[in-house]
Design a protein around this motif. Structure first.
Motif, PDB file in Angstrom:
ATOM      1  N   VAL A  32      23.162  46.811  40.630  1.00  0.00           N
ATOM      2  CA  VAL A  32      24.605  46.612  40.786  1.00  0.00           C
ATOM      3  C   VAL A  32      24.824  45.283  41.494  1.00  0.00           C
ATOM      4  O   VAL A  32      24.206  45.004  42.535  1.00  0.00           O
ATOM      5  CB  VAL A  32      25.251  47.758  41.600  1.00  0.00           C
ATOM      6  N   ASP A  33      25.689  44.456  40.937  1.00  0.00           N
ATOM      7  CA  ASP A  33      25.946  43.125  41.487  1.00  0.00           C
ATOM      8  C   ASP A  33      27.020  43.148  42.562  1.00  0.00           C
ATOM      9  O   ASP A  33      27.885  44.027  42.584  1.00  0.00           O
ATOM     10  CB  ASP A  33      26.389  42.170  40.378  1.00  0.00           C
ATOM     11  N   GLU A  34      26.971  42.166  43.421  1.00  0.00           N
ATOM     12  CA  GLU A  34      27.973  42.005  44.469  1.00  0.00           C
ATOM     13  C   GLU A  34      29.368  41.848  43.853  1.00  0.00           C
ATOM     14  O   GLU A  34      29.558  41.125  42.876  1.00  0.00           O
ATOM     15  CB  GLU A  34      27.641  40.778  45.306  1.00  0.00           C
ATOM     16  N   GLY A  35      30.338  42.555  44.401  1.00  0.00           N
ATOM     17  CA  GLY A  35      31.717  42.459  43.932  1.00  0.00           C
ATOM     18  C   GLY A  35      32.028  43.272  42.696  1.00  0.00           C
ATOM     19  O   GLY A  35      33.147  43.203  42.179  1.00  0.00           O
ATOM     20  N   PHE A 163      30.670  53.648  48.558  1.00  0.00           N
ATOM     21  CA  PHE A 163      30.224  54.659  47.601  1.00  0.00           C
ATOM     22  C   PHE A 163      31.301  55.738  47.525  1.00  0.00           C
ATOM     23  O   PHE A 163      31.740  56.249  48.559  1.00  0.00           O
ATOM     24  CB  PHE A 163      28.901  55.285  48.041  1.00  0.00           C
ATOM     25  N   MET A 164      31.714  56.080  46.312  1.00  0.00           N
ATOM     26  CA  MET A 164      32.755  57.084  46.112  1.00  0.00           C
ATOM     27  C   MET A 164      32.229  58.190  45.214  1.00  0.00           C
ATOM     28  O   MET A 164      31.867  57.938  44.070  1.00  0.00           O
ATOM     29  CB  MET A 164      33.999  56.445  45.490  1.00  0.00           C
ATOM     30  N   ASN A 187      38.693  45.837  45.952  1.00  0.00           N
ATOM     31  CA  ASN A 187      37.694  45.029  45.257  1.00  0.00           C
ATOM     32  C   ASN A 187      38.185  43.605  45.029  1.00  0.00           C
ATOM     33  O   ASN A 187      37.453  42.632  45.236  1.00  0.00           O
ATOM     34  CB  ASN A 187      37.344  45.700  43.928  1.00  0.00           C
ATOM     35  N   ARG A 188      39.435  43.486  44.629  1.00  0.00           N
ATOM     36  CA  ARG A 188      39.995  42.174  44.299  1.00  0.00           C
ATOM     37  C   ARG A 188      40.204  41.306  45.542  1.00  0.00           C
ATOM     38  O   ARG A 188      39.856  40.120  45.548  1.00  0.00           O
ATOM     39  CB  ARG A 188      41.327  42.368  43.570  1.00  0.00           C
ATOM     40  N   VAL A 192      34.707  43.692  47.888  1.00  0.00           N
ATOM     41  CA  VAL A 192      33.834  44.812  48.239  1.00  0.00           C
ATOM     42  C   VAL A 192      33.229  45.404  46.968  1.00  0.00           C
ATOM     43  O   VAL A 192      33.941  45.644  45.989  1.00  0.00           O
ATOM     44  CB  VAL A 192      34.618  45.902  49.005  1.00  0.00           C
ATOM     45  N   THR A 193      31.931  45.619  46.987  1.00  0.00           N
ATOM     46  CA  THR A 193      31.254  46.283  45.872  1.00  0.00           C
ATOM     47  C   THR A 193      31.545  47.772  45.950  1.00  0.00           C
ATOM     48  O   THR A 193      31.496  48.369  47.032  1.00  0.00           O
ATOM     49  CB  THR A 193      29.742  46.050  45.940  1.00  0.00           C
TER      50      THR A 193
END
Length: 312
Positions: A32-35, A163-164, A187-188, A192-193
């Motif tokens: 999983v990439d940043e952002g 994490f959700m 996120n925008r 935050v990832t």
């Protein structure tokens, strides 16, 4: 180039019950990439929650390895939890305490300096739209308000990854929409990832650009939502003023076309591409009038069933 903030290699979790091995997660390879907002999809029992708990160091790994923000999950889980937040399926608040009191208590447990703690709490409550209810006991909150309070609790930490786990389960449509908008805004605005696990495919599609499908502990497919949907055949419903075997046979001879069923003067097709123009030409050559020529786009539900063979 984006940093890879979650990396797993053959990550596995096996439980033993009465001498029998239960493979909750098997050889999970994930990046999983940043952002990014990444969706982990699958039915209940697919291994999604176990995966999140392993990444946070809340349950031990029995095979493979994982790194979160560069930290080794096996040896540095405390550092991981310092820079991440978890929104569980069920909140664990003190229900008789107010929203503010709960946030203050959990912020103190997170070792947030007292000189910034109150400002962060005020900001987080404002961000999720709960400032007006800051002094109300949490037991008076609706399910949607409780879930937003969980989000506020996480935001007070100013995490790099959230994490959700099934975050919109039990929410009404309005509350779900509000929560999704908050996720996208976080996120925008703060980059935050976010990793979201859910069995609600339509919910995840609305916020994630990339998803992974889990089934029986295995990651069976991963990729961009739109690209994955392209891997499923399109469906086309064609209805004519009259229909016979020759016309059906001519349509089925088109490349990548399969007849799924015929009812009356209508035929349902599966096709690799949009062949409505070709069908129109065939109908014209046969002197037939088209009453309906409808393209039916694939859904995430169909994609999941195609990947798992309908087995959940």
């Amino acid at each position: 180039m984006s940093e890879k903030v979650i990396v797993t290699r053959n990550l596995s979790k096996t439980y033993y019950s009465k001498g029998r091995a239960i493979h909750a997660v098997q050889d999970l390879n994930l990046v999983v990439d940043e952002g990014e907002i990444f969706g982990l999809l699958g039915p209940n029992g697919a291994g999604k929650t176990t995966t999140i708990h392993m990444l946070l160091g809340l349950t031990t790994i029995t095979g493979g390895e994982a790194h979160v923000l560069g930290y080794d999950v096996k040896r540095q889980s405390r550092e991981i939890r310092r820079y991440t937040g978890l929104i569980p399926e069920r909140a664990g608040f003190y229900w008789d305490l107010s929203a503010f009191q709960n946030l203050k208590y959990f912020a103190e447990l997170s070792d947030i300096p007292r000189n910034v703690l109150l400002k962060r709490i005020d900001w987080a409550l404002e961000f999720v739209g709960l400032s007006k209810w800051r002094n109300m006991p949490v037991k008076t909150f609706s399910r949607g308000m409780v879930q937003r309070l969980v989000l506020a609790q996480v935001l007070v930490k100013q995490p790099k990854i959230i994490f959700m786990d099934e975050p919109t389960t039990g929410l009404d449509p309005r509350a779900s929409r509000m929560f999704r908008e908050l996720i996208k805004r976080i996120n925008r605005e703060f980059k935050v990832t976010i990793l979201v696990s859910s069995h609600l495919l339509h919910e995840v599609k609305r916020i994630c650009s990339r998803v992974g499908f889990m089934n029986r502990g295995r990651l069976v497919k991963i990729g961009n939502v739109d690209d994955l949907l392209k891997s499923i055949k399109l469906k086309i419903l064609a209805e004519f003023d009259s229909l016979d075997e020759n016309l059906v046979s001519e349509i089925e001879s088109l490349r990548g076309v399969e007849v799924l069923g015929v009812r009356g003067n209508a035929v349902l097709l599966a096709a690799n591409d949009d062949v409505r123009l070709e069908i129109s030409r065939i109908a014209f050559n046969y002197g037939r009038m088209i009453r309906t020529l409808k393209l039916i786009k694939p859904t995430l539900e169909e994609l999941f069933l195609s990947l798992t063979g309908g087995v959940s």
